[in-house]
Design an enzyme around this catalytic site. Sequence first.
Site, short mmCIF file in Angstrom:
data_model
loop_
_atom_site.label_atom_id
_atom_site.label_comp_id
_atom_site.label_asym_id
_atom_site.label_seq_id
_atom_site.Cartn_x
_atom_site.Cartn_y
_atom_site.Cartn_z
N HIS A 1 -7.96 -2.06 9.99
CA HIS A 1 -7.05 -2.26 8.87
C HIS A 1 -7.31 -3.64 8.27
CE1 HIS A 1 -3.47 -1.48 6.55
NE2 HIS A 1 -2.85 -2.55 7.01
N TRP B 1 0.62 -2.80 4.29
CA TRP B 1 1.67 -1.80 4.46
C TRP B 1 3.05 -2.38 4.19
CZ3 TRP B 1 -0.28 0.54 9.74
CH2 TRP B 1 -1.41 1.33 9.48
N GLN C 1 0.83 -1.20 0.00
CA GLN C 1 0.00 0.00 0.00
C GLN C 1 0.86 1.25 0.00
OE1 GLN C 1 -2.69 0.14 3.29
NE2 GLN C 1 -3.59 2.11 2.75
N CYS D 1 -6.38 0.12 1.84
CA CYS D 1 -5.88 -1.17 2.31
C CYS D 1 -6.84 -2.30 1.95
CB CYS D 1 -5.63 -1.14 3.81
SG CYS D 1 -7.11 -0.85 4.81
N ASN E 1 -0.02 -7.84 5.87
CA ASN E 1 -0.38 -6.45 6.07
C ASN E 1 -0.04 -5.70 4.79
OD1 ASN E 1 -0.58 -3.75 6.77
ND2 ASN E 1 0.41 -4.00 8.76
#
Length: 628
Positions: A250, A286, A73, A79, A284
């Site tokens: 998230h 991220w 991301q 997300c 994740n």
Amino acid sequence: MGVEKWKKQSYRKIKKQCVTAGKLWDDPLFPPNDNSLALTKSSYSNVVWKRPSELCTNPKLFVEKASSKDVTQGSLGNCWFVAACSALATVKPLWKEVVPDYKLQEWDDTQPEQYAGIFHFRFWRGGNWIDICVDDKLPTIGNQLLFCHSTTENEFWSALLEKAYAKLCGSYGVLHGGNLCDALVDFTSGLSEVIELKENGYKTDVIAKHKLRKQLLRKHEEHALMCCAISARDSSEFEVRTKTGLVIGHAYGITAVRDINLGTAGLLSFFKGGDKLTLLRLRNPWGAKEWNGPFSDGSPEWKRIALSEQEKLGLTFEEDGEFWMHFDDFVAEFTELSICHLINTSFFTWRKTWRETMIKGEWKRPDLAGGCPNHDSFLKNPQYVFTVPKDDMEIIVQIVQADRRGIAETYNSIGFHIMRVEENRAYRIHTKRKKVITSDYVNTRSVYFQGTLKKGRHALLPTTFEPNIETEFVLRIFSEDYIDVDELTEDHPKPMWLCAPFCSMPTCVTSITVTKASQLAHSENTYCLIKVEGETLTSEVVYNSQEPEWNLSGVFFRYNVTKPIFVELWEKKVLRDTFLGCAVIASPADNDTIGMKCPLVGRGRNKNDKHPGLVHLQVATYDDLNTL
């Protein structure tokens, strides 16, 4: 189902024109400007759109093969989309559909003149696969991709895929905040389901947790896409990191679900409740901030797992956002699980096969937007009828409303209602029938239900929660056996001999239900016929009973109310069925329901003959054709 070209832009045609002209494509429908970004932050004021060749040497669509690590991301709050991409990347048959002709789209170092700066991707929307073309200009700041990107510098499939999705939805800004299930469905044409882990008590309900564990293992084998999240109770919790390293509010992609044999792993004394340990691999978006509990990167539990087992799992310990969790911890930590079910409609497989029926419809005022069953106008909705051929037939229903991203902040709350109706129902329903199923009403793009129905004819009404809301929808029904789904559009029969001077309309409508017969002489294999003005409705055969029960219901539009109604009883024979007698019913238009026990008599010349037995029925006739 065919593929629709978005705004009639043809990848092959555009690429050929650009190659012939020796130039790179500039997309006129999604230009490199602020309208395509649709972001108001001042930090985006110095965005520069660049082609991959301006960012690195030897750019590629894919480096080696697609993996969840290819999707990280950026500065956009999407997300939900990136988590869905992570799950998509782990299932090659699926991303090959989303990234068609991926080998032909790749940069060809031996023929650089064939590169035209154009790519295309496919998403499922409104019952169709939509082919989206994009040029290769990507938003950057400081020579770095601003949004979705790969951990490999010269790999660009995830960034280009994100751009295509932004174009489909209207802009990059529209992707800020969204629903996991929407992206999962758009990638697969599957059926999305949201399981509330906390609200449904999976943490403490041992039986429910065991069923969920088996379901996740099976769904992973079937290549279903799965994601999860921890819901924020309020805005102050959003993106707060828990003590175990997870981020609230998230989305995480589930990239693997595996069983480890505890005996082999030497963990029997540490984990009770079975001989297998179920682990989930999550990512994740991220690309950082991972779970730090049991089976996290470098945790002591891994020391008891044989190296051979670790190799099977593809275990690595890197700060890349990907990590493993024990199933019990997963259920305890996460509050929401999203599953995109991939329904098998191919007969050339050992998996369970479903038959799909898909219908496009719309809620439209004044007669097709009645709202949910709480409203008097409920029956002013689209109505669809189908016959279930056997008891306890499994069925899956999905209602998908038109996408509202970029148009409204929230979706309309939608659902559906199924009723049992007469076996010959062919015209619209005007009075509520016995409820079979009412789905939950949720303000999401799609609603999903899976369950069983009893044998017989049913009516399904897709609805919004509130009346007078107009939007398009897609109804999808999957069944074990083939069913014929028809929309009810007319209130009653049209005049006979249209345009003739002697055309006629029905004068009344009759509802009749034959519940059973009694006092029959023998335990015959018996069925009944309802005959009304030339129309015949036949029941199932009931075997070896002197009191057969049918509960056969029919609705009949009548042109001559003085003509009697006949209910005939027959015995099923191998060569020729035997007539057992009939009941003759007069049902004038008295607008009332009457219960009857009618004696059996003969027919034709023998109509005065008495036969043993009674027919039990209910009948009502109304002069208003829109009563039933």
